[in-house]
Design a protein around this motif. Structure first.
Motif, PDB file in Angstrom:
ATOM      1  N   ILE A  16     -12.827  42.096 -34.387  1.00  0.00           N
ATOM      2  CA  ILE A  16     -12.083  41.059 -34.742  1.00  0.00           C
ATOM      3  C   ILE A  16     -11.272  39.900 -34.340  1.00  0.00           C
ATOM      4  O   ILE A  16     -10.307  41.029 -34.754  1.00  0.00           O
ATOM      5  CB  ILE A  16     -12.512  41.349 -36.450  1.00  0.00           C
ATOM      6  CG1 ILE A  16     -13.601  42.302 -36.704  1.00  0.00           C
ATOM      7  CG2 ILE A  16     -12.660  40.372 -37.158  1.00  0.00           C
ATOM      8  CD1 ILE A  16     -13.279  43.151 -38.548  1.00  0.00           C
ATOM      9  N   HIS A  17     -11.022  39.042 -34.619  1.00  0.00           N
ATOM     10  CA  HIS A  17      -9.279  38.102 -34.493  1.00  0.00           C
ATOM     11  C   HIS A  17      -9.645  37.461 -35.766  1.00  0.00           C
ATOM     12  O   HIS A  17     -11.101  36.225 -36.610  1.00  0.00           O
ATOM     13  CB  HIS A  17     -10.257  36.714 -33.144  1.00  0.00           C
ATOM     14  CG  HIS A  17     -10.387  37.971 -31.756  1.00  0.00           C
ATOM     15  ND1 HIS A  17      -9.967  37.694 -31.295  1.00  0.00           N
ATOM     16  CD2 HIS A  17     -10.895  38.051 -31.431  1.00  0.00           C
ATOM     17  CE1 HIS A  17     -10.000  38.521 -30.062  1.00  0.00           C
ATOM     18  NE2 HIS A  17     -11.478  38.855 -30.010  1.00  0.00           N
ATOM     19  N   VAL A  18      -8.199  37.025 -36.259  1.00  0.00           N
ATOM     20  CA  VAL A  18      -8.094  36.551 -37.917  1.00  0.00           C
ATOM     21  C   VAL A  18      -7.173  35.538 -37.716  1.00  0.00           C
ATOM     22  O   VAL A  18      -6.205  36.110 -36.580  1.00  0.00           O
ATOM     23  CB  VAL A  18      -7.752  37.272 -38.490  1.00  0.00           C
ATOM     24  CG1 VAL A  18      -7.913  36.721 -40.026  1.00  0.00           C
ATOM     25  CG2 VAL A  18      -9.214  38.167 -38.970  1.00  0.00           C
ATOM     26  N   ARG A  19      -7.198  34.308 -38.219  1.00  0.00           N
ATOM     27  CA  ARG A  19      -5.989  33.666 -37.864  1.00  0.00           C
ATOM     28  C   ARG A  19      -5.168  33.464 -39.273  1.00  0.00           C
ATOM     29  O   ARG A  19      -6.243  33.913 -40.291  1.00  0.00           O
ATOM     30  CB  ARG A  19      -6.478  32.369 -37.835  1.00  0.00           C
ATOM     31  CG  ARG A  19      -7.147  31.791 -36.651  1.00  0.00           C
ATOM     32  CD  ARG A  19      -7.214  30.583 -36.450  1.00  0.00           C
ATOM     33  NE  ARG A  19      -7.609  29.738 -34.783  1.00  0.00           N
ATOM     34  CZ  ARG A  19      -7.164  29.866 -33.679  1.00  0.00           C
ATOM     35  NH1 ARG A  19      -6.438  29.346 -33.735  1.00  0.00           N
ATOM     36  NH2 ARG A  19      -7.820  29.336 -33.049  1.00  0.00           N
ATOM     37  N   ILE A  20      -4.662  33.557 -39.112  1.00  0.00           N
ATOM     38  CA  ILE A  20      -3.494  33.788 -40.223  1.00  0.00           C
ATOM     39  C   ILE A  20      -2.093  32.729 -40.198  1.00  0.00           C
ATOM     40  O   ILE A  20      -1.889  32.843 -39.308  1.00  0.00           O
ATOM     41  CB  ILE A  20      -2.558  35.207 -40.794  1.00  0.00           C
ATOM     42  CG1 ILE A  20      -2.094  36.105 -39.821  1.00  0.00           C
ATOM     43  CG2 ILE A  20      -4.224  36.416 -40.874  1.00  0.00           C
ATOM     44  CD1 ILE A  20      -1.783  37.178 -40.005  1.00  0.00           C
TER      45      ILE A  20
END
Length: 52
Positions: A16-20
């Motif tokens: 899973i890729h998540v931008r933070i």
């Protein structure tokens, strides 16, 4: 003759890729360093705690 790694029942094959934000990333990095735990493990633990 079997080659390679044995398959495990509960493999971690999903990605899973998540931008933070940079601020959240810095906080996560600090927590990981202080707790001697990887970012992935922290995120897994948090997800498990809120989904159970």
């Amino acid at each position: 003759m079997a080659r390679g790694r044995k398959k495990i029942e509960n493999s971690k094959s999903e990605v899973i890729h998540v931008r933070i934000s940079e601020e959240l990333s810095n906080s996560l990095e600090s927590f990981c360093n202080a707790s001697n735990i990887t970012k992935s493990e922290v995120i897994r633990l948090l997800l498990e705690s809120i989904l159970k």
